[in-house]
Design a protein around this motif. Sequence first.
Motif, PDB file in Angstrom:
ATOM      1  N   LEU A 116      39.553  34.153  40.241  1.00 40.77           N
ATOM      2  CA  LEU A 116      39.392  32.748  39.852  1.00 40.77           C
ATOM      3  C   LEU A 116      40.749  32.039  39.832  1.00 40.77           C
ATOM      4  O   LEU A 116      40.874  30.893  40.282  1.00 40.77           O
ATOM      5  N   SER A 117      41.761  32.713  39.318  1.00 43.46           N
ATOM      6  CA  SER A 117      43.105  32.135  39.259  1.00 43.46           C
ATOM      7  C   SER A 117      43.652  31.880  40.656  1.00 43.46           C
ATOM      8  O   SER A 117      44.291  30.853  40.916  1.00 43.46           O
ATOM      9  N   ARG A 118      43.382  32.790  41.574  1.00 38.26           N
ATOM     10  CA  ARG A 118      43.833  32.641  42.956  1.00 38.26           C
ATOM     11  C   ARG A 118      43.222  31.390  43.597  1.00 38.26           C
ATOM     12  O   ARG A 118      43.851  30.729  44.432  1.00 38.26           O
ATOM     13  N   ASP A 119      42.002  31.053  43.189  1.00 40.45           N
ATOM     14  CA  ASP A 119      41.316  29.875  43.724  1.00 40.45           C
ATOM     15  C   ASP A 119      41.504  28.622  42.869  1.00 40.45           C
ATOM     16  O   ASP A 119      40.829  27.606  43.090  1.00 40.45           O
ATOM     17  N   GLY A 120      42.370  28.690  41.848  1.00 38.21           N
ATOM     18  CA  GLY A 120      42.595  27.546  40.983  1.00 38.21           C
ATOM     19  C   GLY A 120      41.426  27.247  40.063  1.00 38.21           C
ATOM     20  O   GLY A 120      41.244  26.099  39.625  1.00 38.21           O
ATOM     21  N   ASP A 180      41.358  42.559  44.400  1.00 37.93           N
ATOM     22  CA  ASP A 180      42.495  41.967  43.712  1.00 37.93           C
ATOM     23  C   ASP A 180      43.763  42.299  44.489  1.00 37.93           C
ATOM     24  O   ASP A 180      43.810  43.283  45.232  1.00 37.93           O
ATOM     25  N   THR A 181      44.801  41.486  44.326  1.00 41.60           N
ATOM     26  CA  THR A 181      46.045  41.703  45.073  1.00 41.60           C
ATOM     27  C   THR A 181      47.267  41.920  44.175  1.00 41.60           C
ATOM     28  O   THR A 181      48.279  42.454  44.636  1.00 41.60           O
ATOM     29  N   PRO A 316      49.887  38.358  31.774  1.00 45.38           N
ATOM     30  CA  PRO A 316      50.217  38.270  33.199  1.00 45.38           C
ATOM     31  C   PRO A 316      49.253  39.091  34.050  1.00 45.38           C
ATOM     32  O   PRO A 316      48.720  40.111  33.594  1.00 45.38           O
ATOM     33  N   ASP A 317      49.039  38.661  35.311  1.00 42.41           N
ATOM     34  CA  ASP A 317      48.058  39.328  36.187  1.00 42.41           C
ATOM     35  C   ASP A 317      48.333  40.816  36.352  1.00 42.41           C
ATOM     36  O   ASP A 317      47.409  41.634  36.327  1.00 42.41           O
ATOM     37  N   GLU A 318      49.610  41.177  36.539  1.00 40.97           N
ATOM     38  CA  GLU A 318      49.924  42.577  36.856  1.00 40.97           C
ATOM     39  C   GLU A 318      49.826  43.500  35.644  1.00 40.97           C
ATOM     40  O   GLU A 318      49.951  44.717  35.787  1.00 40.97           O
TER      41      GLU A 318
END
Length: 375
Positions: A116-120, A180-181, A316-318
């Motif tokens: 979702l964050s990757r797509d704003g 996920d990346t 944070p994502d990571e």
Amino acid sequence: MDYVGRFYLSSLLHLTFYSGFYLIYLRSLGLTDGQIGLLIGLSLVLVALLEVPTGVVADKISKKASVLLSKLLLVPGTLLLYLAHSFTGVLIATLFNSLALAFLTGAETGWLYELLSRDGRESEYPMIYGRLRSFEMAGGFVEAVSGGFIAHSFDMRFAVLLSVPFALLSALILATVPADTARSGASYGRHLLESLRFVRNSPEILRLFVYANLIGLPLTAFTSFMQLYFYAVIASVIIVSWISAGYTLIGGISWYVDFGEKLRTVIYKWSPVLIPSLTLLAGVNGCLGFPTLVFGSLFFAQAFKEWQGRFQRTIPDEKRATIGSFYSLFTATLSGGLNALAGWLYGRVGIMKGLVLLSIVFLLLGAGTALKKDI
């Protein structure tokens, strides 16, 4: 269908048809209430011990892979439960199912939030998280109703076996979702230490850890044993399954409906008082058991959606899966201890009196917390 819809569909079709009568099934194998309480507590403790290692793996390798492995581990776990004839057999099945749960927690929500964050679309997360839980509860409604009929028409073991293909179907659907990346480039030990420092140095994270348990543990003391609670009043597997189905249906509606930020925040603030008050009433009068399930589910769902939004925004994502696993570790440890204590207490004084005692303790703790301004 976009990836959010596939998350929903996977949750809906992950059906465990024995969930509505699991504790009764264990009783049919000759297990005592003490052994059942021990298994519930042990399961949570095992998940707690496995949470952090599996969370680090998810952050360093892949949250998607972690979730898929979780689904696949349920296949041998369910087959072993089907073949079990004693405490030992159920214990081995519990080991597999606990490992499966450990690989899922933290990784699933972290994977979804990152996409979702990757797509704003991160602002949509509280609502989507609620909908995800809603579809999961809708599946719980289907499995509870269907499982009761399957157990009545055939037997409880057949309902256990029928759950296996649905675990595989759920995994196949999620396999089509983008991966996920975000990856942690640190070594296992360094990543773990960095995540620990992040939690230790973040007062907000620590407050959220404690608060989630203040609103969740009182309801856990009731719902973990609710099948036995209602079976003592109405000695029927079908009716107990229907009650479980009704609970999941109301819970699904509660997760799906969003009351808006203002009202959700009010419920979030006062849930440490509202929820133990409800479980106290259930302990006083058996007729209030189902209303406690209804309103307890409603209050908890709204409060936890608000909690999830606050929690995910601070990570944070990571480090998302690892810190989510720290939370699950904290919660599972407390829940495991509570269930073991509750099983012992209910065995000594009965479920009703034991529930009253536990509810009073949580009510006193919750009242002090709800009156604080900074929560």
